[in-house]
Write an enzyme that holds these catalytic residues in place. Structure first.
Site, PDB file in Angstrom:
ATOM      1  CG  ASP A 271     -16.603 -24.503  34.805  1.00  0.00           C
ATOM      2  OD1 ASP A 271     -17.657 -25.030  34.542  1.00  0.00           O
ATOM      3  OD2 ASP A 271     -15.681 -24.024  34.082  1.00  0.00           O
ATOM      4  CG  HIS A 447     -15.299 -23.980  30.779  1.00  0.00           C
ATOM      5  ND1 HIS A 447     -16.030 -23.374  31.471  1.00  0.00           N
ATOM      6  CD2 HIS A 447     -15.690 -23.634  29.345  1.00  0.00           C
ATOM      7  CE1 HIS A 447     -16.850 -22.400  30.992  1.00  0.00           C
ATOM      8  NE2 HIS A 447     -16.731 -22.511  29.664  1.00  0.00           N
TER       9      HIS A 447
HETATM   10 ZN   LIG Z   1     -19.312 -19.506  32.146  1.00  0.00          ZN
HETATM   11 ZN   LIG Z   2     -16.560 -17.936  30.525  1.00  0.00          ZN
END
Ligand SMILES: [Zn+2]
Ligand SMILES: [Zn+2]
Length: 645
Positions: A271, A447
């Protein structure tokens, strides 16, 4: 709203002679198949500075159609021992994540997300990744594995499954329940073959061995995926942040990641969403504490607007409010659904009567109620926004209410949120947002920030690295960070959607093939799903900018002259009643243009052979669009229609 349009006739300002019904089918819609052997683009005209004429050649839309010119079926299968990785979505945007891994005779697909349409795709419901490469290799697909239950990972599942041969789906309990809820909206599609797995399980898909590990995110049951190869593991943690306080990672988290201590990671794909953010992500526990404090100390009603996807937080608020003896009202469809799923999954079990319908909120004293709502982004029809503009039918705000916006503002929503805040403050409520100084924390990202990302890279020590989840500049920043941490540049590839990446059979080299898998976004537009709607979308964008201008001319075949003054129809271009002089000139141009062309080219129409309407329309479309641009500096879509009697 977007689907209702006024009929053309309502705009016609001069309509003495109705077009005979049978000839109206000759009106080139630009997209109808009725116009014989004509390309879709040939019937509308729009002026452009470089060259005027047919729409589409010099416009940005449609330029990037990699999928148009190649047949991905021609891409040879990976050679023996080669590992092929194809990010099919999520690497040119944040959203619609999907990656395929192909080894020998087996393909496994990781995630199948969606993203909502934006100003580049007006009218489209949502967009899913392009599945053409997979459709052409259906028989090799062994599994769809889902990292977690967010829409950018599961939103495309029902439609993707139906296109790739409905392979078995593997994920943890909550994610499977979320997918089942979504699948229920598509009753005509085949049943999902769902398999619940646990984070320490191992499964075999064809000859590929796959294991999982648990990660921390804003939704429970998030997991990372490990694909075993003879040269080491391919690892993708999905969305994650670290469970840490002040940079000290929790014991549980350390234990979860300890499986990487003594294994070789061949490839890491992770990510890049928060790659610009310094430090560690704020731990969710701080938000829980912040919200608890506020629920405790605020004297009036507390209304919390949050992302419905942040299930961990919602569950915590419900549990805490209940422990304080308060009732909880939940408003907004996605919020209700997600709470239901969380209860179904056994994440928490509110006592009977704790959750009350929103319309009963007024029956309780202000300090005995907490309200959870959707709409922290100012979304037009979400409940908080309705409360803000007083269109909510079951709920109204009171002076003294406190509204907590427990969310960051998604880029692009800033103005909608400001407008909503105006509406809220006019009603005498207090707003706490995550930017409010000195307040308790009310939001944290799901995140990892830079430090979380670095920790992960150091833990995994991958030989190769592919940044995913993010638009291009974020992926490049992530590449730079990996290089800083010691990964050589030649071992990193920044992919585009559809890039075909291969790790050599000796595990020593990672290369990008010259071919690309089709990657044009599949737009879900009403009932149709298609990757070839760029013409439609482009027209929508242009209509929104400059409107349209339709010319209807009635030609007498025998004399080669117009039967009457042409009809002009304008939509979103200029107000015709105030532009009579312009219209007069356009009419003269049309009359002269059509008649002169017929005289100049008698063999193009007169003398027994059928008239070449295509030629006349083209000439007319080009000259009128240029003229309109010169006069108005606007570039409407011009649609010439010539009828003959
Ligand atoms: Zn995502
Ligand atoms: Zn997610």
């Amino acid at each position: 709203m977007k689907k209702t349009r006024l009929p053309f006739s309502s705009l016609r300002i001069e309509d003495q002679n109705k077009i005979p019904a049978k000839t109206t089918s000759a009106v080139p819609s630009g997209h109808s198949t009725g116009d014989r052997k004509r390309s879709v683009r040939s019937s509308t005209y729009q002026y452009s500075k470089k060259r005027y004429g047919q729409v589409g050649r010099s416009r940005p839309f449609g330029e990037k159609n990699q999928y148009k010119n190649l047949n991905s079926g021609k891409i040879p299968p990976p050679e023996s021992g080669v590992v092929r990785i194809i990010p099919l979505g999520g690497v040119e945007e944040i959203g619609k994540n999907m990656t395929a891994i192909e080894i020998g005779e087996d393909i496994v697909v990781i995630d199948a997300g969606m993203h909502f349409s934006n100003e580049a795709t007006p009218g489209v419901d949502y967009v899913i990744p392009n599945t053409t490469y997979l459709e052409e290799r259906k028989e090799k697909i062994r599994a769809l594995i889902i990292t977690h239950g967010h829409l950018d990972h599961i939103g495309g599942v029902p439609l993707v499954l139906s296109r790739i041969g409905n392979p078995p789906v593997y994920s943890r309990n909550l994610s499977i329940l979320m997918m089942k809820k979504r699948q229920a909206e598509f009753p005509h599609l085949p049943k999902m073959k769902d398999n619940v797995v646990e984070k320490d399980e191992t499964i075999t898909c064809g000859k590929i061995k796959i294991r999982f590990f648990g990660v921390t995110h804003t939704i429970p049951d998030s997991m990372g995926i490990i694909v075993e190869t003879e040269h080491g593991w391919i690892v993708t943690p999905g969305d994650y942040k670290l469970d840490q306080v002040d940079g000290i990672v929790s014991k549980e988290e350390e234990k979860e990641y300890s499986i990487f201590d003594k294994t070789k990671v061949l490839l890491l794909m992770t990510d890049s969403t928060n790659i610009e953010n310094e430090g560690f992500s704020l731990p969710e526990i701080k938000v829980h504490q912040g919200l608890e404090n506020l629920i405790r100390k605020v004297s009036g009603r507390v209304i919390i607007a949050a992302f419905a996807s942040h299930i961990t937080r919602l569950a915590h608020v419900v549990k805490f409010a209940e422990s304080m003896g308060k009732k909880i009202a939940i408003d907004g469809r996605s919020m209700k659904t997600n709470i239901e799923v969380a209860v179904e999954a056994g994440l928490f079990q509110p006592k009977k009567g704790t959750i009350i319908p929103i319309e009963e909120a007024n029956n309780y004293p202000p300090n005995k109620i907490v309200i959870l709502m959707t709409g922290a982004q100012g979304e037009e029809f979400a409940s908080l926004n309705r409360a803000a503009n007083k269109t909510h039918t079951k709920f109204s705000l009171h002076k003294g209410d406190t509204i907590i916006l427990s969310a960051s503002i998604v880029p692009g929503n800033e103005r909608a949120v400001e407008k909503m805040k105006d509406g809220l403050t006019r009603q005498g409520v207090r707003i706490i947002s995550y930017r409010t100084a000195g307040e308790d924390f009310v939001h944290a990202t799901g995140h990892g920030n830079q430090e979380d990302v670095k920790w992960l890279h150091r833990k995994m020590h991958p030989k190769f690295f592919i940044p995913i989840h993010g638009n291009h500049y974020r992926l490049v920043l992530h590449k730079e960070l990996a290089m800083e941490l010691g990964c050589p540049e030649e071992n990193i590839i920044v992919p585009d959607n559809g890039s075909i990446i291969e790790i050599s059979s000796d595990g020593q080299k990672m290369t990008l093939r010259k071919e690309k898998a089709p990657s044009g976004a599949m737009m879900v537009d009403g009932v149709s799903i298609s990757d070839t709607q760029d013409v439609v979308i482009r027209d929508r964008v242009m209509l929104a900018q400059d409107g349209m201008f339709v010319i209807v001319a009635l030609l007498d075949q025998k004399t080669g002259k117009l039967k009457k003054s042409p009809d002009l129809i304008s939509r979103g271009f200029v107000y015709l009643k105030e532009n009579q002089e312009l219209l007069r000139q356009v009419r003269i141009m049309i009359k002269k243009g059509v008649e002169e062309r017929i005289i100049k080219n008698p063999d193009r129409g007169m003398g027994g052979s059928p008239m070449d309407f295509d030629y006349i329309k083209k000439e007319l479309g080009e000259s009128i669009s240029k003229f309109l641009y010169q006069k108005t500096e606007k570039r409407p879509l011009v649609i010439p229609v010539i009828l003959s009697v």
